[in-house]
Scaffold this motif. Sequence first.
Motif, mmCIF file in Angstrom:
data_model
loop_
_atom_site.group_PDB
_atom_site.id
_atom_site.type_symbol
_atom_site.label_atom_id
_atom_site.label_comp_id
_atom_site.label_asym_id
_atom_site.label_seq_id
_atom_site.Cartn_x
_atom_site.Cartn_y
_atom_site.Cartn_z
ATOM 1 N N PRO A 8 0.841 -1.205 0.000
ATOM 2 C CA PRO A 8 0.000 0.000 0.000
ATOM 3 C C PRO A 8 0.876 1.256 0.000
ATOM 4 O O PRO A 8 1.966 1.272 0.557
ATOM 5 C CB PRO A 8 -0.801 -0.110 1.291
ATOM 6 N N PHE A 9 0.368 2.276 -0.639
ATOM 7 C CA PHE A 9 1.109 3.541 -0.688
ATOM 8 C C PHE A 9 1.074 4.172 0.701
ATOM 9 O O PHE A 9 0.008 4.322 1.303
ATOM 10 C CB PHE A 9 0.474 4.487 -1.711
ATOM 11 N N PRO A 10 2.237 4.541 1.259
ATOM 12 C CA PRO A 10 2.244 5.130 2.606
ATOM 13 C C PRO A 10 1.611 6.524 2.587
ATOM 14 O O PRO A 10 1.980 7.369 1.788
ATOM 15 C CB PRO A 10 3.734 5.197 2.964
ATOM 16 N N ARG A 11 0.671 6.721 3.427
ATOM 17 C CA ARG A 11 0.006 8.026 3.507
ATOM 18 C C ARG A 11 0.331 8.618 4.881
ATOM 19 O O ARG A 11 -0.122 8.136 5.902
ATOM 20 C CB ARG A 11 -1.499 7.867 3.345
ATOM 21 N N VAL A 12 1.124 9.649 4.866
ATOM 22 C CA VAL A 12 1.471 10.365 6.091
ATOM 23 C C VAL A 12 1.017 11.808 5.937
ATOM 24 O O VAL A 12 0.925 12.341 4.826
ATOM 25 C CB VAL A 12 2.980 10.308 6.400
ATOM 26 N N ASN A 13 0.748 12.418 7.048
ATOM 27 C CA ASN A 13 0.283 13.800 7.072
ATOM 28 C C ASN A 13 -0.964 13.992 6.223
ATOM 29 O O ASN A 13 -1.055 14.905 5.413
ATOM 30 C CB ASN A 13 1.378 14.764 6.614
ATOM 31 N N ASP A 14 -1.946 13.103 6.419
ATOM 32 C CA ASP A 14 -3.217 13.332 5.751
ATOM 33 C C ASP A 14 -3.850 14.585 6.368
ATOM 34 O O ASP A 14 -3.336 15.144 7.330
ATOM 35 C CB ASP A 14 -4.131 12.111 5.845
ATOM 36 N N ALA A 15 -4.960 15.035 5.834
ATOM 37 C CA ALA A 15 -5.552 16.307 6.259
ATOM 38 C C ALA A 15 -5.855 16.318 7.756
ATOM 39 O O ALA A 15 -5.560 17.294 8.450
ATOM 40 C CB ALA A 15 -6.807 16.590 5.450
ATOM 41 N N PHE A 17 -2.605 16.501 9.724
ATOM 42 C CA PHE A 17 -2.007 17.815 9.537
ATOM 43 C C PHE A 17 -2.721 18.855 10.403
ATOM 44 O O PHE A 17 -2.088 19.640 11.104
ATOM 45 C CB PHE A 17 -2.072 18.228 8.061
ATOM 46 N N LEU A 18 -4.055 18.862 10.377
ATOM 47 C CA LEU A 18 -4.812 19.827 11.172
ATOM 48 C C LEU A 18 -4.605 19.607 12.664
ATOM 49 O O LEU A 18 -4.547 20.562 13.438
ATOM 50 C CB LEU A 18 -6.295 19.760 10.812
ATOM 51 N N GLY A 19 -4.472 18.352 13.063
ATOM 52 C CA GLY A 19 -4.178 18.062 14.465
ATOM 53 C C GLY A 19 -2.825 18.615 14.877
ATOM 54 O O GLY A 19 -2.675 19.183 15.963
ATOM 55 N N ASN A 20 -1.824 18.457 14.004
ATOM 56 C CA ASN A 20 -0.489 19.006 14.287
ATOM 57 C C ASN A 20 -0.541 20.528 14.386
ATOM 58 O O ASN A 20 0.081 21.124 15.269
ATOM 59 C CB ASN A 20 0.507 18.582 13.211
ATOM 60 N N VAL A 21 -1.271 21.153 13.479
ATOM 61 C CA VAL A 21 -1.394 22.611 13.506
ATOM 62 C C VAL A 21 -2.056 23.058 14.806
ATOM 63 O O VAL A 21 -1.601 24.004 15.461
ATOM 64 C CB VAL A 21 -2.188 23.126 12.278
ATOM 65 N N ALA A 22 -3.111 22.384 15.208
ATOM 66 C CA ALA A 22 -3.824 22.739 16.442
ATOM 67 C C ALA A 22 -2.909 22.609 17.657
ATOM 68 O O ALA A 22 -2.918 23.471 18.542
ATOM 69 C CB ALA A 22 -5.064 21.865 16.599
ATOM 70 N N ARG A 23 -2.113 21.546 17.705
ATOM 71 C CA ARG A 23 -1.194 21.367 18.838
ATOM 72 C C ARG A 23 -0.137 22.465 18.869
ATOM 73 O O ARG A 23 0.183 22.993 19.930
ATOM 74 C CB ARG A 23 -0.538 19.986 18.777
ATOM 75 N N GLN A 24 0.406 22.809 17.710
ATOM 76 C CA GLN A 24 1.415 23.870 17.660
ATOM 77 C C GLN A 24 0.822 25.218 18.066
ATOM 78 O O GLN A 24 1.464 25.994 18.768
ATOM 79 C CB GLN A 24 2.038 23.959 16.261
#
Length: 81
Positions: free
Chosen positions: A20-27, A30-37
């Motif tokens: 399977p194609f690795p999917r990292v930093n899906d939407a 990404f939004l969770g990371n932005v919220a934490r920062q």
Amino acid sequence: KEGWGPLCKLLNVPVPENEPFPRVNDAAEFLGNVARQEAKYFAKKNKRLRTGAAAVAGLVVAVGLGLLLRSKPKVKAMVVV
């Protein structure tokens, strides 16, 4: 547009069959990371704001007390005979 096809074509390699194609930093991630920062950033800003407000309040109190102690009383003591 996404997945193994365009990448493998660019690299001129065969497309993996059972990988399977690795999917990292899906939407959502990404939004969770932005919220934490953002939460960390605003927590620091709030702490600095509280510290600054406390420093200003302390300075105002110190200046006020200094002025109060320097002032001379305007009312003279009355002597009762």
